[in-house]
Write an enzyme that holds these catalytic residues in place. Structure first.
Site, PDB file in Angstrom:
ATOM      1  N   ASP A  48     101.386 -31.324  23.509  1.00 16.66           N
ATOM      2  CA  ASP A  48     101.007 -30.154  24.322  1.00 16.66           C
ATOM      3  C   ASP A  48      99.809 -30.463  25.228  1.00 16.66           C
ATOM      4  O   ASP A  48      99.780 -30.044  26.387  1.00 16.66           O
ATOM      5  CB  ASP A  48     100.625 -28.963  23.420  1.00 16.66           C
ATOM      6  CG  ASP A  48     101.835 -28.142  22.998  1.00 16.66           C
ATOM      7  OD1 ASP A  48     102.889 -28.236  23.665  1.00 16.66           O
ATOM      8  OD2 ASP A  48     101.719 -27.391  22.007  1.00 16.66           O
ATOM      9  N   THR A  97     107.243 -25.337  16.597  1.00 19.35           N
ATOM     10  CA  THR A  97     106.679 -24.199  17.294  1.00 19.35           C
ATOM     11  C   THR A  97     106.175 -23.177  16.289  1.00 19.35           C
ATOM     12  O   THR A  97     106.168 -23.423  15.074  1.00 19.35           O
ATOM     13  CB  THR A  97     107.694 -23.640  18.341  1.00 19.35           C
ATOM     14  OG1 THR A  97     107.021 -22.666  19.134  1.00 19.35           O
ATOM     15  CG2 THR A  97     108.940 -23.050  17.707  1.00 19.35           C
ATOM     16  N   TYR A 104     105.705 -18.728  30.641  1.00 20.90           N
ATOM     17  CA  TYR A 104     106.813 -19.095  31.532  1.00 20.90           C
ATOM     18  C   TYR A 104     107.944 -18.069  31.531  1.00 20.90           C
ATOM     19  O   TYR A 104     108.991 -18.292  32.141  1.00 20.90           O
ATOM     20  CB  TYR A 104     107.356 -20.495  31.202  1.00 20.90           C
ATOM     21  CG  TYR A 104     107.694 -20.689  29.746  1.00 20.90           C
ATOM     22  CD1 TYR A 104     108.893 -20.232  29.212  1.00 20.90           C
ATOM     23  CD2 TYR A 104     106.789 -21.317  28.897  1.00 20.90           C
ATOM     24  CE1 TYR A 104     109.189 -20.396  27.879  1.00 20.90           C
ATOM     25  CE2 TYR A 104     107.068 -21.488  27.554  1.00 20.90           C
ATOM     26  CZ  TYR A 104     108.269 -21.031  27.056  1.00 20.90           C
ATOM     27  OH  TYR A 104     108.549 -21.193  25.729  1.00 20.90           O
ATOM     28  N   ALA A 160      97.728 -22.823  21.753  1.00 18.07           N
ATOM     29  CA  ALA A 160      97.819 -23.375  23.114  1.00 18.07           C
ATOM     30  C   ALA A 160      96.421 -23.622  23.671  1.00 18.07           C
ATOM     31  O   ALA A 160      96.171 -24.646  24.311  1.00 18.07           O
ATOM     32  CB  ALA A 160      98.594 -22.413  24.012  1.00 18.07           C
ATOM     33  N   LYS A 200     102.638 -24.920  13.584  1.00 17.70           N
ATOM     34  CA  LYS A 200     101.939 -26.016  14.269  1.00 17.70           C
ATOM     35  C   LYS A 200     100.758 -26.574  13.462  1.00 17.70           C
ATOM     36  O   LYS A 200     100.400 -27.731  13.619  1.00 17.70           O
ATOM     37  CB  LYS A 200     101.465 -25.573  15.648  1.00 17.70           C
ATOM     38  CG  LYS A 200     102.610 -25.445  16.654  1.00 17.70           C
ATOM     39  CD  LYS A 200     102.098 -25.255  18.077  1.00 17.70           C
ATOM     40  CE  LYS A 200     103.256 -25.240  19.055  1.00 17.70           C
ATOM     41  NZ  LYS A 200     102.822 -25.280  20.454  1.00 17.70           N
ATOM     42  N   ASN A 236     102.746 -30.485  17.527  1.00 19.04           N
ATOM     43  CA  ASN A 236     103.956 -29.845  18.058  1.00 19.04           C
ATOM     44  C   ASN A 236     105.133 -30.804  18.005  1.00 19.04           C
ATOM     45  O   ASN A 236     106.187 -30.532  18.568  1.00 19.04           O
ATOM     46  CB  ASN A 236     103.740 -29.350  19.494  1.00 19.04           C
ATOM     47  CG  ASN A 236     103.681 -30.480  20.485  1.00 19.04           C
ATOM     48  OD1 ASN A 236     103.162 -31.550  20.173  1.00 19.04           O
ATOM     49  ND2 ASN A 236     104.207 -30.269  21.665  1.00 19.04           N
ATOM     50  N   LEU A 269     100.112 -20.590  31.390  1.00 22.46           N
ATOM     51  CA  LEU A 269     101.008 -21.262  30.442  1.00 22.46           C
ATOM     52  C   LEU A 269     102.246 -20.424  30.133  1.00 22.46           C
ATOM     53  O   LEU A 269     103.241 -20.937  29.628  1.00 22.46           O
ATOM     54  CB  LEU A 269     100.257 -21.564  29.138  1.00 22.46           C
ATOM     55  CG  LEU A 269      99.566 -22.931  29.043  1.00 22.46           C
ATOM     56  CD1 LEU A 269      98.722 -23.257  30.256  1.00 22.46           C
ATOM     57  CD2 LEU A 269      98.723 -23.022  27.788  1.00 22.46           C
ATOM     58  N   GLY A 282      92.319 -16.882  25.838  1.00 21.32           N
ATOM     59  CA  GLY A 282      93.031 -17.111  24.582  1.00 21.32           C
ATOM     60  C   GLY A 282      92.322 -18.154  23.731  1.00 21.32           C
ATOM     61  O   GLY A 282      91.620 -19.032  24.247  1.00 21.32           O
ATOM     62  N   ALA A 283      92.511 -18.033  22.415  1.00 22.37           N
ATOM     63  CA  ALA A 283      91.863 -18.971  21.491  1.00 22.37           C
ATOM     64  C   ALA A 283      92.820 -19.344  20.360  1.00 22.37           C
ATOM     65  O   ALA A 283      92.411 -19.575  19.230  1.00 22.37           O
ATOM     66  CB  ALA A 283      90.583 -18.354  20.938  1.00 22.37           C
ATOM     67  N   GLY A 284      94.126 -19.403  20.697  1.00 24.25           N
ATOM     68  CA  GLY A 284      95.133 -19.774  19.704  1.00 24.25           C
ATOM     69  C   GLY A 284      95.507 -21.252  19.835  1.00 24.25           C
ATOM     70  O   GLY A 284      94.726 -22.064  20.337  1.00 24.25           O
TER      71      GLY A 284
END
Ligand code: NAP
Length: 268
Positions: free
Chosen positions: A103, A62, A213, A129, A66, A87, A211, A125-127
């Site tokens: 993932d 994590t 949680y 995930a 990654k 991952n 995504l 988002g653009a990371g």
């Protein structure tokens, strides 16, 4: 005793030990799953030590390792050239440490029945995930993606990387009437600002997938449900990617018919 781990820095928040231990107990497998804090400087030494440990089945990876973990393991499936982040690392039968990514498949599993070929999706988002999300969407022939990110230049680069048609827009751009909306940013997570997006343009048969949680019911999901739009929460992907990793580590599929019990445990 065979064991697997999750590594990151920090690591105390990780829910992976709860998930994997639940399955190990449920299946009566004599194995362990531990959380190990590994700093960026310690990554090389970590893999060197585990390479010598015959009980070690592999590890989940994590934040923040990654991408950099790829420098220390074999990349037989060319993850670097596709998703660009791993991952999961597993020990192959020949003793090699192989990096992989569960993932993308974990994200895709709950939406595999949707007709996404040619569809329009919005992703926030653009990371790391978002990379897994965009890779999965590119593989199923998504027609167009509107990618929201505070750094729109970075988002445009990601669309190009995955060969996806669409637009990179700032976070305050209006939401187009998309078929699928995915939040792959931490916005809406406990301690983070909410995702401030007007859902009014969404058609009634759209799907909203968050995504995040923690909390499980994010403000985004609550607003979608208030409009009776279908939703998927972040535990679906979390459990899905873990199930694929568990099979790689311990050689058996976990009991997914006990997901309700597992979800209750994770929410406790
Ligand atoms: P990451 O690599 O750090 O990327 C985060 C992305 O969100 C970046 O694009 C960043 O924008 C943007 N961002 C971060 N803070 C922001 C803020 N305050 N305002 C606006 N934009 C912000 O993180 P990640 O690994 O992609 O994770 C993203 C989220 O997905 C997290 O909440 C994580 O828990 C969740 N996640 C869930 C699962 C699951 O199994 N359910 C799996 C993986 C991740 P810039 O590009 O401009 O920096």
């Amino acid at each position: 005793m065979p064991y697997a781990e999750v590594i990151g820095d920090p690591i105390a928040h990780s829910k992976s030990p709860l998930i994997h231990r639940f399955w190990l107990d449920a299946m009566g497998i004599a194995g362990e799953y531990r959380a190990e804090r590994v700093s960026a400087d310690g990554l090389k030494a970590y893999f060197e030590s585990r390479r010598e440990d015959d009980d070690w089945c592999g590890c989940n990876i994590t934040i923040p390792h990654k991408e950099t973990a790829l420098d220390h393991v074999e990349d037989r499936g060319d993850v670097r050239g596709s998703i660009g982040a791993i991952n999961c690392v597993l020990r192959a039968e020949d003793g090699a440490l192989i990096g992989t990514n569960t993932d993308a498949a974990g994200f895709y599993a709950p939406i595999s029945g949707l007709p996404l070929d040619g569809a329009h999706a919005a992703v926030i988002g653009a990371g790391g995930a978002a990379r897994a999300v965009l890779f999965a969407l590119s593989q199923v022939g998504i027609g167009r993606v509107t990618l929201f990110n505070r750094n729109a230049l970075k988002a445009a680069g990601l669309l190009a990387t995955f060969g996806i048609k669409g637009d990179a827009v700032p976070l305050d751009a209006p939401l187009p009437p998309v078929d699928l909306l995915v939040n792959a940013s931490p916005l809406g997570m406990a301690g983070q600002p909410p995702l401030d997006l007007d859902l009014a343009p969404l058609p009634q048969d759209a799907l909203v997938y968050d995504l995040v949680y923690a909390p499980l019911e994010t403000p985004l999901l609550a607003r979608a449900r208030a409009r009776e739009i279908d939703t998927i929460d972040g535990l679906e992907m979390l459990i899905g990617q873990a199930a694929l990793a568990f099979e790689l580590f311990f050689g058996v599929q976990p009991p997914r018919d006990r997901d309700d019990e597992l979800r209750a445990l994770l929410l406790r």
